[in-house]
Design an enzyme around this catalytic site. Structure first.
Site, PDB file in Angstrom:
ATOM      1  N   HIS A 271       0.839  -1.205   0.000  1.00 29.84           N
ATOM      2  CA  HIS A 271       0.000   0.000   0.000  1.00 29.84           C
ATOM      3  C   HIS A 271       0.876   1.258   0.000  1.00 29.84           C
ATOM      4  O   HIS A 271       0.730   2.141  -0.858  1.00 29.84           O
ATOM      5  CB  HIS A 271      -0.910  -0.024   1.234  1.00 29.84           C
ATOM      6  CG  HIS A 271      -1.828   1.159   1.369  1.00 29.84           C
ATOM      7  ND1 HIS A 271      -3.147   1.126   0.969  1.00 29.84           N
ATOM      8  CD2 HIS A 271      -1.627   2.406   1.855  1.00 29.84           C
ATOM      9  CE1 HIS A 271      -3.704   2.306   1.211  1.00 29.84           C
ATOM     10  NE2 HIS A 271      -2.811   3.107   1.748  1.00 29.84           N
ATOM     11  N   GLU A 272       1.791   1.319   0.934  1.00 31.05           N
ATOM     12  CA  GLU A 272       2.641   2.518   1.042  1.00 31.05           C
ATOM     13  C   GLU A 272       3.568   2.639  -0.168  1.00 31.05           C
ATOM     14  O   GLU A 272       3.895   3.750  -0.587  1.00 31.05           O
ATOM     15  CB  GLU A 272       3.435   2.519   2.354  1.00 31.05           C
ATOM     16  CG  GLU A 272       2.580   2.472   3.640  1.00 31.05           C
ATOM     17  CD  GLU A 272       1.498   3.549   3.724  1.00 31.05           C
ATOM     18  OE1 GLU A 272       1.684   4.642   3.149  1.00 31.05           O
ATOM     19  OE2 GLU A 272       0.456   3.292   4.368  1.00 31.05           O
ATOM     20  N   HIS A 275       1.755   4.713  -2.662  1.00 25.04           N
ATOM     21  CA  HIS A 275       1.849   6.151  -2.354  1.00 25.04           C
ATOM     22  C   HIS A 275       3.234   6.680  -2.729  1.00 25.04           C
ATOM     23  O   HIS A 275       3.376   7.745  -3.326  1.00 25.04           O
ATOM     24  CB  HIS A 275       1.651   6.388  -0.857  1.00 25.04           C
ATOM     25  CG  HIS A 275       0.214   6.355  -0.407  1.00 25.04           C
ATOM     26  ND1 HIS A 275      -0.764   7.150  -0.952  1.00 25.04           N
ATOM     27  CD2 HIS A 275      -0.410   5.624   0.576  1.00 25.04           C
ATOM     28  CE1 HIS A 275      -1.923   6.924  -0.319  1.00 25.04           C
ATOM     29  NE2 HIS A 275      -1.733   6.000   0.596  1.00 25.04           N
ATOM     30  N   GLU A 301      -4.710   7.979  -2.867  1.00 24.59           N
ATOM     31  CA  GLU A 301      -5.198   6.699  -2.349  1.00 24.59           C
ATOM     32  C   GLU A 301      -5.472   5.710  -3.492  1.00 24.59           C
ATOM     33  O   GLU A 301      -5.366   4.504  -3.309  1.00 24.59           O
ATOM     34  CB  GLU A 301      -6.450   6.936  -1.490  1.00 24.59           C
ATOM     35  CG  GLU A 301      -6.836   5.803  -0.576  1.00 24.59           C
ATOM     36  CD  GLU A 301      -5.837   5.507   0.543  1.00 24.59           C
ATOM     37  OE1 GLU A 301      -4.934   6.340   0.794  1.00 24.59           O
ATOM     38  OE2 GLU A 301      -5.948   4.439   1.158  1.00 24.59           O
TER      39      GLU A 301
END
Ligand code: MG
Length: 502
Positions: A271-272, A275, A301
């Site tokens: 997930h990160e 980003h 997101e």
């Protein structure tokens, strides 16, 4: 470099020269914020907070300096050379407007109230006592309602707050999206649970791991995905995983190690990474300018959820990384890729948003959106929140909190005054599916690409279409350029149906 410059108009160059100090303060503040979560000895918090607050005030003062404001206003009227210059002026004008519309004493009161509210919220959550937190939340809602009036809006006061996080998105955009999403998700959840092909629990959730082993796996996976570790990027540890961009060549992510249920740490890393990749692939020529950031929270997101859910939780990805998982976490070896796929995709209606799977997650956001909107329009009192929360939870997911800690007190956001933020999580989820669709049209099947570990092609596509622009375009426009439409629920519904029910 100069032949390749994107900022060429003299007044823009002058703005950027003046902006350099504001940028430097932001750079230092970003590093201080990262350090606070990752390195700082806890006793440093008081001095760190004071220093951050002073820098924040200084930065605001420079932004509102009459000479700087008049330059930006002049530039807004001038003939500009390209989209970057127009984007730059748009972003600065938005920041200046916002700062000028909210009276300093109101902003000051909000900062003071939320500072205290966060401390009280933590204790209230621990004791599961909403009554403790209630007077603070009442004050915050009152301040946010006033701020909405200062900022102004056309149709709904919530629009003014929403716009801060997601430029140009309004209640009239969100209502139809959520109204379509809710009944569809209800049907899908019922069907997934009754069919039982995806488990509601998996034995791997209970198995412990050695932190050093999982760390090795996380690093190996990041390397596979093309994260420039050690060169322009880092992986560290913090209580809550996050990404911090210090600059376009210094981006840092964190994860946490809880000792069991390795997918929590592992999927957080992916997930990160999403980003971070966004920040790392911003055009270097935008460095040190206000455009060197994402278009909005929703678009940001979309990048994290694209990598975490659409890629990371796919069968093709699990199959591709299974040898790595098995190598670093020997206890997984008895299970095989099919079981790890099920483990990554457990579907379980639950009370806590941050633990929710991709099928039930958006129900948590629908709940928060409805309550926030009612609070801001004044149709609900803060004192009614706990029971309204519990009833809605029951209605949307068929589960009921036993106490306030499991219900209305679970998120930190309201104590920070972040009202209007939650919808960006769903917008990001929807955009991820829209973007995946657009990528497939040009790159062919993503499943195949992932099976062949063609992450470089995927990174390049995302760079070209989304990342390199930074904040040049507002989110709605960027999305239109990439997928040909605005935020829409259908591609996400199609994706979820295809994965869980086909
Ligand atoms: Mg995120």
């Amino acid at each position: 470099m100069s032949s390749n410059e994107v900022f060429v108009t003299p007044i823009i160059k002058e703005i950027l020269r003046k902006y350099r100090v504001i940028w430097a303060i932001g750079h230092a503040s970003a590093l201080m914020g990262w350090d606070l979560e990752v390195c700082m000895p806890p006793a440093g918090v008081k001095e760190r907070s004071a220093a951050s607050a002073e820098l924040g005030v200084l930065s605001q003062k420079l932004l509102l300096d009459p000479e700087f404001v008049s330059l930006v206003e002049k530039a807004a009227e001038a003939e500009l050379a390209n989209d970057y210059e127009r984007g730059l002026v748009r972003v600065l004008k938005r920041e200046i407007d916002r700062m000028r519309k909210i009276p300093p004493e109101v902003l000051h009161e909000l900062i003071k109230t939320t500072g205290e509210a966060q401390v009280v919220w933590r204790e209230a959550k621990q004791r599961s006592d909403f009554g403790m937190f209630r007077p603070y939340l009442e004050k915050i809602v009152e301040l946010e309602r006033r701020i909405a009036e200062y900022l102004g809006y056309e149709e709904h006061p919530y629009d003014a707050l929403l716009d801060f996080y997601e430029e140009g998105v309004r209640v009239k955009d969100l209502d139809p999206v959520f109204q379509q999403l809710e009944p569809e998700l209800r049907k899908i959840i019922e069907k997934v649970l009754s069919e039982g092909r995806f488990p509601q629990w998996h034995p791997l959730e209970d198995l412990p791991y050695r932190k050093e082993d999982l760390k090795e796996l996380n690093l190996a996976t990041l390397e596979l995905l093309g994260y420039p570790l050690g060169e322009r990027a880092r992986l560290d540890e913090s209580t809550h995983p996050f990404t911090q961009s210090i600059g376009v060549n210094d981006v840092r992510i964190t994860t946490r190690y809880e000792g069991k249920d390795f997918r929590r740490s592992y999927l957080a890393v992916i997930h990160e990474f999403g980003h971070a990749l966004y920040e790392l692939q911003i055009d270097e020529r935008l460095a040190m300018t206000p455009l060197a950031t994402g278009a909005s929270l929703g678009i940001h997101e979309s990048q994290s959820r694209f990598w975490e859910n659409i890629i990371g939780r796919s069968r093709a990805f699990v199959t591709a990384v299974y040898p790595l998982i098995e190598k670093h976490l020997p206890f997984v070896s008895g299970y095989g890729p099919d079981e790890v796929f099920l483990y990554f995709n457990v579907v379980r209606p639950s009370l806590i948003r941050v633990e929710a799977d991709e099928v039930t997650y958006n129900m948590h956001i629908i709940l928060r959106y409805r309550l926030e909107k009612a609070l801001i329009e004044g149709s609900m009192d803060v004192s009614d929140l706990p029971s309204a929360w519990n009833d809605l939870m029951d209605k949307l997911l068929g589960v009921r909190p036993r106490n306030d800690a499991e219900g209305v007190l679970q998120d930190i956001h309201w104590s920070m005054g972040s009202i209007g933020y939650f919808p960006t999580y769903t917008l990001g989820t929807l955009a991820a599916a829209q973007i995946a669709g657009a990528a497939e049209k040009e790159l062919g099947s993503l499943e195949e690409l992932v099976r062949e570990k063609g992450f470089g092609r995927l990174r390049e596509w995302l760079r070209e279409k989304i990342h390199r622009w930074g904040a040049t375009y507002p989110p709605k426009e960027l999305l239109r350029r990439v997928v040909g439409s605005e935020y829409s629920a259908e591609p996400f519904i199609g994706y979820i149906r295809g994965k869980y029910l086909a």
